[in-house]
Structures are given as C-alpha cells and as structure tokens.
Scaffold this motif. Structure first.
Motif, PDB file in Angstrom:
ATOM      1  N   SER A  65      35.980 -33.397  51.695  1.00 52.22           N
ATOM      2  CA  SER A  65      35.283 -32.698  52.765  1.00 52.22           C
ATOM      3  C   SER A  65      36.284 -32.045  53.711  1.00 52.22           C
ATOM      4  CB  SER A  65      34.402 -33.683  53.544  1.00 52.22           C
ATOM      5  OG  SER A  65      35.216 -34.600  54.239  1.00 52.22           O
ATOM      6  N   VAL A  66      35.779 -31.164  54.534  1.00 51.05           N
ATOM      7  CA  VAL A  66      36.622 -30.508  55.534  1.00 51.05           C
ATOM      8  C   VAL A  66      37.226 -31.553  56.466  1.00 51.05           C
ATOM      9  CG1 VAL A  66      36.588 -28.939  57.515  1.00 51.05           C
ATOM     10  CG2 VAL A  66      35.406 -28.310  55.404  1.00 51.05           C
ATOM     11  N   ALA A  67      36.440 -32.546  56.855  1.00 53.15           N
ATOM     12  CA  ALA A  67      36.925 -33.580  57.771  1.00 53.15           C
ATOM     13  C   ALA A  67      38.078 -34.380  57.158  1.00 53.15           C
ATOM     14  CB  ALA A  67      35.784 -34.513  58.165  1.00 53.15           C
ATOM     15  N   VAL A  68      37.937 -34.774  55.897  1.00 54.42           N
ATOM     16  CA  VAL A  68      38.991 -35.545  55.227  1.00 54.42           C
ATOM     17  C   VAL A  68      40.257 -34.695  55.074  1.00 54.42           C
ATOM     18  CG1 VAL A  68      39.643 -36.644  53.037  1.00 54.42           C
ATOM     19  CG2 VAL A  68      37.405 -37.097  54.044  1.00 54.42           C
ATOM     20  N   PHE A  69      40.093 -33.431  54.670  1.00 54.10           N
ATOM     21  CA  PHE A  69      41.247 -32.541  54.521  1.00 54.10           C
ATOM     22  C   PHE A  69      41.950 -32.365  55.872  1.00 54.10           C
ATOM     23  CE2 PHE A  69      43.565 -28.596  54.048  1.00 54.10           C
ATOM     24  CZ  PHE A  69      44.086 -28.699  52.770  1.00 54.10           C
ATOM     25  N   ALA A  70      41.165 -32.143  56.927  1.00 53.07           N
ATOM     26  CA  ALA A  70      41.742 -31.944  58.259  1.00 53.07           C
ATOM     27  C   ALA A  70      42.540 -33.166  58.708  1.00 53.07           C
ATOM     28  CB  ALA A  70      40.636 -31.624  59.265  1.00 53.07           C
ATOM     29  N   ARG A  71      41.990 -34.355  58.507  1.00 56.28           N
ATOM     30  CA  ARG A  71      42.713 -35.568  58.878  1.00 56.28           C
ATOM     31  C   ARG A  71      43.982 -35.725  58.054  1.00 56.28           C
ATOM     32  NH1 ARG A  71      37.536 -37.989  59.041  1.00 56.28           N
ATOM     33  NH2 ARG A  71      37.888 -38.847  56.980  1.00 56.28           N
ATOM     34  N   ARG A  99      38.888 -17.052  56.297  1.00 55.25           N
ATOM     35  CA  ARG A  99      39.860 -15.981  56.040  1.00 55.25           C
ATOM     36  C   ARG A  99      40.235 -15.869  54.572  1.00 55.25           C
ATOM     37  NH1 ARG A  99      43.811 -17.675  60.489  1.00 55.25           N
ATOM     38  NH2 ARG A  99      45.001 -18.286  58.672  1.00 55.25           N
ATOM     39  N   GLY A 100      39.889 -16.881  53.783  1.00 62.31           N
ATOM     40  CA  GLY A 100      40.243 -16.868  52.372  1.00 62.31           C
ATOM     41  C   GLY A 100      41.597 -17.483  52.085  1.00 62.31           C
ATOM     42  N   ASP A 101      42.214 -18.102  53.074  1.00 62.12           N
ATOM     43  CA  ASP A 101      43.524 -18.719  52.893  1.00 62.12           C
ATOM     44  C   ASP A 101      43.440 -20.103  52.261  1.00 62.12           C
ATOM     45  OD1 ASP A 101      44.723 -16.525  54.032  1.00 62.12           O
ATOM     46  OD2 ASP A 101      44.773 -17.392  56.047  1.00 62.12           O
ATOM     47  N   LEU A 102      42.256 -20.681  52.270  1.00 66.56           N
ATOM     48  CA  LEU A 102      42.041 -22.019  51.732  1.00 66.56           C
ATOM     49  C   LEU A 102      40.817 -21.977  50.839  1.00 66.56           C
ATOM     50  CD1 LEU A 102      42.956 -25.014  51.867  1.00 66.56           C
ATOM     51  CD2 LEU A 102      41.404 -25.300  53.785  1.00 66.56           C
ATOM     52  N   ALA A 103      40.968 -22.413  49.601  1.00 68.70           N
ATOM     53  CA  ALA A 103      39.848 -22.406  48.657  1.00 68.70           C
ATOM     54  C   ALA A 103      38.875 -23.526  48.997  1.00 68.70           C
ATOM     55  CB  ALA A 103      40.360 -22.587  47.236  1.00 68.70           C
ATOM     56  N   VAL A 163      41.421 -30.898  45.733  1.00 70.32           N
ATOM     57  CA  VAL A 163      42.680 -31.560  46.100  1.00 70.32           C
ATOM     58  C   VAL A 163      43.883 -30.760  45.621  1.00 70.32           C
ATOM     59  CG1 VAL A 163      41.685 -33.867  46.242  1.00 70.32           C
ATOM     60  CG2 VAL A 163      42.613 -33.068  44.079  1.00 70.32           C
ATOM     61  N   THR A 164      43.697 -29.830  44.695  1.00 70.14           N
ATOM     62  CA  THR A 164      44.802 -28.981  44.237  1.00 70.14           C
ATOM     63  C   THR A 164      45.314 -28.069  45.350  1.00 70.14           C
ATOM     64  OG1 THR A 164      43.210 -27.382  43.389  1.00 70.14           O
ATOM     65  CG2 THR A 164      44.062 -29.002  41.827  1.00 70.14           C
ATOM     66  N   GLU A 165      44.538 -27.893  46.403  1.00 70.99           N
ATOM     67  CA  GLU A 165      44.967 -27.057  47.530  1.00 70.99           C
ATOM     68  C   GLU A 165      46.164 -27.657  48.267  1.00 70.99           C
ATOM     69  OE1 GLU A 165      43.562 -23.737  48.708  1.00 70.99           O
ATOM     70  OE2 GLU A 165      43.575 -24.156  46.563  1.00 70.99           O
ATOM     71  N   PHE A 166      46.302 -28.973  48.244  1.00 72.67           N
ATOM     72  CA  PHE A 166      47.474 -29.592  48.871  1.00 72.67           C
ATOM     73  C   PHE A 166      48.744 -29.049  48.229  1.00 72.67           C
ATOM     74  CE2 PHE A 166      44.293 -32.890  49.860  1.00 72.67           C
ATOM     75  CZ  PHE A 166      44.535 -33.068  51.214  1.00 72.67           C
ATOM     76  N   ASP A 167      48.790 -29.066  46.895  1.00 69.16           N
ATOM     77  CA  ASP A 167      49.974 -28.568  46.176  1.00 69.16           C
ATOM     78  C   ASP A 167      50.147 -27.069  46.362  1.00 69.16           C
ATOM     79  OD1 ASP A 167      50.758 -31.012  45.177  1.00 69.16           O
ATOM     80  OD2 ASP A 167      49.594 -30.796  43.328  1.00 69.16           O
ATOM     81  N   TRP A 176      46.276 -41.159  48.060  1.00 73.75           N
ATOM     82  CA  TRP A 176      45.201 -41.295  47.067  1.00 73.75           C
ATOM     83  C   TRP A 176      45.154 -40.118  46.102  1.00 73.75           C
ATOM     84  CZ3 TRP A 176      42.234 -37.100  47.875  1.00 73.75           C
ATOM     85  CH2 TRP A 176      42.135 -36.613  49.181  1.00 73.75           C
ATOM     86  N   ALA A 177      45.847 -39.022  46.387  1.00 73.63           N
ATOM     87  CA  ALA A 177      45.851 -37.859  45.497  1.00 73.63           C
ATOM     88  C   ALA A 177      47.226 -37.638  44.854  1.00 73.63           C
ATOM     89  CB  ALA A 177      45.460 -36.611  46.266  1.00 73.63           C
ATOM     90  N   ALA A 178      48.105 -38.613  44.976  1.00 66.35           N
ATOM     91  CA  ALA A 178      49.485 -38.441  44.518  1.00 66.35           C
ATOM     92  C   ALA A 178      49.602 -38.314  43.004  1.00 66.35           C
ATOM     93  CB  ALA A 178      50.335 -39.620  44.993  1.00 66.35           C
ATOM     94  N   ASN A 179      48.662 -38.824  42.255  1.00 69.53           N
ATOM     95  CA  ASN A 179      48.759 -38.794  40.788  1.00 69.53           C
ATOM     96  C   ASN A 179      48.160 -37.553  40.170  1.00 69.53           C
ATOM     97  OD1 ASN A 179      49.966 -41.265  40.902  1.00 69.53           O
ATOM     98  ND2 ASN A 179      48.070 -42.398  40.594  1.00 69.53           N
TER      99      ASN A 179
END
Length: 70
Positions: A16-22, A37-41, A53-57, A66-69
């Motif tokens: 979610s947006v909240a989890v990503f923001a935190r 703006r289209g900068d974040l999928a 979660v691929t947006e982090f990379d 929790w997304a390290a693997n």
C-alpha cells in the motif's frame, strides 16, 4: 472485526501507499504525488493503490528486510 492485517513478507508483490511511505521515510502525500506524476508505478485495485515491490530496486531505494529476497 478489527483483525490486524498480516505484515508484508517475502511473498508480497505489492504494498500500500502507507507501507511504501513508511519504508522509504516519506509522507503518503509525497508518494501520491510521485504516482500522479508517473515517477512511481502503481496498480489500482478498486479505490486502493498498490505499489509493486520492484519499485524499490528501480528507484535505487534500499529494500525493506521483508522484500530483500526479491
């Protein structure tokens, strides 16, 4: 019916947006602006927005433990 939602784990494909923001120490409004703006999928599921979660990379951000693997 106030059951807690499970925490994200290695099987999580979008958050979610909240989890990503935190996770990246930003405000939810800033994340919504990046999506607009289209900068974040993001994927829309009804009224909810989920961020893969691929947006982090892709953005060069450190992945949460929790997304390290991925």
């Amino acid at each position: 019916m106030s059951s807690k939602k499970p925490a994200p784990d290695s099987r999580t494909i979008a958050v979610s947006v909240a989890v990503f923001a935190r996770s990246v120490d930003m405000s939810e409004n800033a994340i919504h602006n990046l999506i607009a703006r289209g900068d974040l999928a993001a994927v829309r599921l009804g009224r909810a927005k989920r961020i893969p979660v691929t947006e982090f990379d892709r953005l060069g951000l450190p992945a949460p433990h929790w997304a390290a693997n991925r």
